[in-house]
Design a protein around this motif. Structure first.
Motif, PDB file in Angstrom:
ATOM      1  N   PRO A  43      -9.087  80.753 -99.688  1.00  0.00           N
ATOM      2  CA  PRO A  43     -10.555  80.733 -99.633  1.00  0.00           C
ATOM      3  C   PRO A  43     -11.076  80.714 -98.200  1.00  0.00           C
ATOM      4  N   GLN A  44     -12.115  81.475 -97.957  1.00  0.00           N
ATOM      5  CA  GLN A  44     -12.736  81.495 -96.645  1.00  0.00           C
ATOM      6  C   GLN A  44     -13.297  80.122 -96.282  1.00  0.00           C
ATOM      7  N   GLU A  45     -13.737  79.388 -97.278  1.00  0.00           N
ATOM      8  CA  GLU A  45     -14.273  78.036 -97.043  1.00  0.00           C
ATOM      9  C   GLU A  45     -13.212  77.144 -96.410  1.00  0.00           C
ATOM     10  N   TYR A  46     -11.972  77.267 -96.882  1.00  0.00           N
ATOM     11  CA  TYR A  46     -10.867  76.467 -96.341  1.00  0.00           C
ATOM     12  C   TYR A  46     -10.636  76.808 -94.861  1.00  0.00           C
ATOM     13  N   ILE A  59      -3.838  76.112 -91.857  1.00  0.00           N
ATOM     14  CA  ILE A  59      -2.435  76.456 -92.080  1.00  0.00           C
ATOM     15  C   ILE A  59      -2.370  77.358 -93.301  1.00  0.00           C
ATOM     16  N   ILE A  60      -2.005  78.619 -93.059  1.00  0.00           N
ATOM     17  CA  ILE A  60      -1.944  79.604 -94.136  1.00  0.00           C
ATOM     18  C   ILE A  60      -0.472  79.905 -94.399  1.00  0.00           C
ATOM     19  N   PRO A  61       0.009  79.760 -95.614  1.00  0.00           N
ATOM     20  CA  PRO A  61       1.420  80.041 -95.914  1.00  0.00           C
ATOM     21  C   PRO A  61       1.811  81.454 -95.519  1.00  0.00           C
ATOM     22  N   ASN A  62       3.047  81.595 -95.025  1.00  0.00           N
ATOM     23  CA  ASN A  62       3.505  82.905 -94.572  1.00  0.00           C
ATOM     24  C   ASN A  62       4.592  83.484 -95.464  1.00  0.00           C
ATOM     25  N   ASN A  63       4.775  82.924 -96.664  1.00  0.00           N
ATOM     26  CA  ASN A  63       5.750  83.464 -97.590  1.00  0.00           C
ATOM     27  C   ASN A  63       5.232  83.274 -99.007  1.00  0.00           C
ATOM     28  N   GLN A  64       5.798  84.029 -99.945  1.00  0.00           N
ATOM     29  CA  GLN A  64       5.265  84.060-101.311  1.00  0.00           C
ATOM     30  C   GLN A  64       5.391  82.714-102.014  1.00  0.00           C
ATOM     31  N   ALA A  65       6.524  82.039-101.836  1.00  0.00           N
ATOM     32  CA  ALA A  65       6.726  80.765-102.545  1.00  0.00           C
ATOM     33  C   ALA A  65       5.680  79.736-102.138  1.00  0.00           C
ATOM     34  N   ASP A  66       5.475  79.561-100.834  1.00  0.00           N
ATOM     35  CA  ASP A  66       4.492  78.579-100.375  1.00  0.00           C
ATOM     36  C   ASP A  66       3.074  79.003-100.725  1.00  0.00           C
ATOM     37  N   CYS A  67       2.845  80.318-100.722  1.00  0.00           N
ATOM     38  CA  CYS A  67       1.503  80.815-101.052  1.00  0.00           C
ATOM     39  C   CYS A  67       1.148  80.460-102.495  1.00  0.00           C
ATOM     40  N   GLU A  68       2.105  80.595-103.396  1.00  0.00           N
ATOM     41  CA  GLU A  68       1.829  80.320-104.796  1.00  0.00           C
ATOM     42  C   GLU A  68       1.676  78.827-105.075  1.00  0.00           C
ATOM     43  N   ARG A  71      -3.047  75.099-102.915  1.00  0.00           N
ATOM     44  CA  ARG A  71      -4.246  74.761-103.687  1.00  0.00           C
ATOM     45  C   ARG A  71      -5.341  74.316-102.724  1.00  0.00           C
ATOM     46  N   TYR A  72      -6.570  74.673-103.060  1.00  0.00           N
ATOM     47  CA  TYR A  72      -7.722  74.166-102.300  1.00  0.00           C
ATOM     48  C   TYR A  72      -8.784  73.715-103.298  1.00  0.00           C
ATOM     49  N   PRO A  73      -9.177  72.454-103.191  1.00  0.00           N
ATOM     50  CA  PRO A  73      -8.707  71.393-102.269  1.00  0.00           C
ATOM     51  C   PRO A  73      -7.233  71.044-102.496  1.00  0.00           C
ATOM     52  N   ALA A  74      -6.626  70.493-101.466  1.00  0.00           N
ATOM     53  CA  ALA A  74      -5.215  70.144-101.524  1.00  0.00           C
ATOM     54  C   ALA A  74      -4.965  69.132-102.632  1.00  0.00           C
ATOM     55  N   ASN A  75      -3.819  69.255-103.255  1.00  0.00           N
ATOM     56  CA  ASN A  75      -3.373  68.328-104.305  1.00  0.00           C
ATOM     57  C   ASN A  75      -4.231  68.381-105.568  1.00  0.00           C
ATOM     58  N   ASN A  78      -6.069  72.034-110.264  1.00  0.00           N
ATOM     59  CA  ASN A  78      -7.024  73.050-110.719  1.00  0.00           C
ATOM     60  C   ASN A  78      -7.749  73.731-109.562  1.00  0.00           C
ATOM     61  N   GLY A  79      -7.304  73.454-108.343  1.00  0.00           N
ATOM     62  CA  GLY A  79      -7.943  74.053-107.181  1.00  0.00           C
ATOM     63  C   GLY A  79      -7.658  75.546-107.066  1.00  0.00           C
ATOM     64  N   THR A  80      -8.327  76.169-106.118  1.00  0.00           N
ATOM     65  CA  THR A  80      -8.148  77.604-105.896  1.00  0.00           C
ATOM     66  C   THR A  80      -6.736  77.881-105.378  1.00  0.00           C
ATOM     67  N   ARG A  81      -6.095  78.822-106.010  1.00  0.00           N
ATOM     68  CA  ARG A  81      -4.722  79.166-105.633  1.00  0.00           C
ATOM     69  C   ARG A  81      -4.698  80.198-104.496  1.00  0.00           C
TER      70      ARG A  81
END
Length: 599
Positions: A43-46, A59-68, A71-75, A78-81
């Protein structure tokens, strides 16, 4: 170590110049010009929240596993994936990739002949006011295999983590004993156990100035802004050569690691009918104490033809019989009333000399009140010759000399650098196309192509005390390819496609002896559709010539022989039988009477 970039970037790759051309296939294959990248879309808000929070970085994940897992908000389950998303390639051709030119260390990169190494980029024909070019200089050590996945930050400060000794034929223990290890400023025993006299316990050691932080890094990164204007319709297809100015105000010490003023390219070869575009930028913000002419802190340039020759000066083999304008050794300009420069009008030459197409009035003896940017626009070159010119402002006899040279040829000419990675050279609208397969050359070669019309080609041969003594007529122009000596590895060859007259038959391709052009030999060529295709391992002078058909000659000779036999046989027969000859004459007379209207 920093290229190709693993994540999407806006950069479009132009060229990769490397001392290891065998990596070129990898570089070209992995370029974002032709291969897309993935990134984690969050999200741009993040991003904005983190940018505004006391300088923290998102901090933006740089690989598929961490990207999936993002979540935003963290933890918040139901946050944005984060969405692992493919970004398409730029849809451009792969960048050119070849060897770097040789340069002398610590001499500001000058190459053979004292000129700076150049890469000639053909600017795309589009219109954009805000373009950025980045020139990045990467360096990687040869002491170990830096692209091995096991070589990473975990090896920092761990001299056992990097194998240096193997490269020098040492076992791990020998490398450790002799100092061939990955560490700051190691002390190495170059000669092994070398006991000095009187002190047998002391080994001879040399300390190396090694900074492990610089074993793989970007040493230089220069970005420049510029604009691209779409070329006018009248110049569609024309060749336009840019002539610019490099360097800055100051003496050689003050400008280091930059250079003093110079025209770029310093020596330019063009064909009559090409266009030359003089343009450059200056500045009003140089250091105030830097040496130079004119107002302190400013730099300006102009172009005037140098004065006439006043003492003997070498002409150079490239000049040939062309007229030479201006004496390159002089520091005085020629008066505008006597100037002939590239065929330009007096107004254009005045603009180059006093920059009056961009400013009006002011103190102009040293161009102080001229603008910092000068643009003459593309101007057609209509006069052949060699022209030596200079800038009157940057012309201090003690240590500054801003001069340039333009060689204008009647024939088409083109120079391209081709190395181990191979490449294609398309010359003068397909007059010749040279295709060099990968691995054909062992190193970088500057291949020069020239096209000569038959009359000009014969003049060239005559200047070499040679002539064309094969074939009967021309089916093409002459094509000269240099170097003329063998340039390929082993028995490898490169391909040449050469335009020939499709309306002629019995055409053959001949190549002149490259040493003196005094002898010619026929090449094995495939000729179809107005194109001759052949393979060679060196350059030379090539031409297509028509050949008289051997079958036709044999047929004509046989017909003549048959006619002679008939005539001779008839004479002998009628001499032996005169009555038969009388009958023939009577028959001919009757036939003549029968064709007359009256009897």
């Amino acid at each position: 170590d920093y290229y190709p970039y693993w994540h999407p970037t806006p950069w479009k790759d132009i060229a990769i110049l490397t001392n290891n051309p065998r990596r070129c296939p990898y570089y070209q294959r992995e370029s974002e010009n032709v291969k897309g990248r993935y990134e984690c879309v969050v999200p741009q808000e993040y991003i904005m929240q983190n940018l505004q929070a006391n300088g923290r970085r998102a901090i933006i994940p740089n690989n598929q596993a961490d990207c999936e897992l993002f979540r935003y908000p963290a933890n918040d389950p139901n946050g944005t994936r984060g969405i692992w998303t493919e970004m398409h390639a730029h849809g451009l051709p792969a960048p050119e990739c070849r060897e770097t030119e040789w340069t002398r260390d610590n001499h500001l990169g000058n190459t053979l002949g004292g000129y700076p190494p150049l890469f000639n980029w053909t600017v795309p024909d589009f219109n954009h006011e805000k373009c950025i070019m980045r020139i990045r200089y990467n360096i990687s050590t040869g002491e170990f295999e830096g692209r091995d996945p096991s070589v990473n930050e975990t090896n920092n400060n761990n001299k056992d983590g990097i194998d240096v000794g193997t490269r020098f034929g040492l076992s791990p223990q020998a490398a450790e004993d002799r100092g061939y290890v990955f560490e700051q400023n190691p002390q190495v025993k170059v000669f092994g156990e070398f006991a000095s006299e009187g002190n047998p316990e002391k080994d001879f050691e040399l300390q190396l100035a090694v900074n492990t932080n610089q074993y793989g890094r970007t040493f230089q990164d220069r970005s420049h802004t510029f604009a691209v204007r779409k070329r006018p319709e009248a110049l569609s297809g024309a060749t336009i050569h840019n002539v610019n100015v490099r360097g800055k105000r100051g003496n050689i010490v003050q400008v280091y690691p930059g250079v003093e003023y110079d025209f770029v390219p310093n020596t330019l070869e063009v064909t009559k009918g090409d266009y030359v575009h003089y343009q450059w930028t200056g500045s009003n913000t140089n250091p105030e104490n830097n040496d130079g002419q004119g107002k302190a802190g400013t730099d300006r340039s102009n172009v005037v033809l140098q004065g006439a020759q006043v003492y003997p000066e070498g002409r150079g083999t490239g000049y040939g019989s062309k007229p030479v304008k201006g004496h390159w050794g002089r520091s005085y300009p020629m008066h505008l009333s006597n100037v002939s420069f590239l065929g330009f009008s007096k107004d254009l030459m005045r603009n180059l000399a006093i920059l009056d197409n961009h400013q009006f009035g002011g103190e102009m003896s040293e161009l102080d009140d001229a603008g910092t940017y000068f643009d003459l626009g593309p101007r057609k070159v209509t006069q052949a010759g060699v022209y030596h010119y200079m800038s009157t402002r940057n012309n201090n006899f003690s240590n500054r000399s801003q001069k340039g040279r333009i060689i204008v040829l009647d024939q088409a000419v083109q120079t391209n650098s081709v190395g181990w990675n191979g490449g294609n050279i398309t010359f003068n609208r397909d007059a010749a196309v040279v295709t060099v397969p990968r691995g054909t050359l062992s190193g970088l070669q500057k291949m020069r192509l020239e096209e000569w019309e038959p009359e000009a080609g014969e003049d060239l041969l005559e200047s070499r005390q040679a002539s064309i003594n094969v074939g009967s007529d021309y089916a093409s122009n002459y094509i000269l390819i240099a170097p003329t000596g063998k340039i390929t590895q082993g028995d490898k060859k490169f391909k040449v496609n050469m335009k020939v007259n499709s309306g002629m038959s019995n055409v053959a391709i001949y190549q002149a002896n490259p040493d003196s052009f005094t002898s010619w030999h026929k090449l094995n060529a495939d000729i179809s559709g107005g194109v001759a295709s052949f393979q060679v391992d060196r350059g030379g002078l090539f031409v297509a010539r028509t050949e008289t058909s051997v079958g036709l000659i044999v047929g004509v000779v046989m017909l003549v022989v048959v006619l002679v036999v008939i005539v001779v046989g008839s004479v002998v027969y009628f001499r032996r039988h005169p009555d038969k000859w009388d009958n023939v004459k009577k028959s001919v007379a009757h036939a003549r009477y029968s064709t007359q209207k009256q009897v």
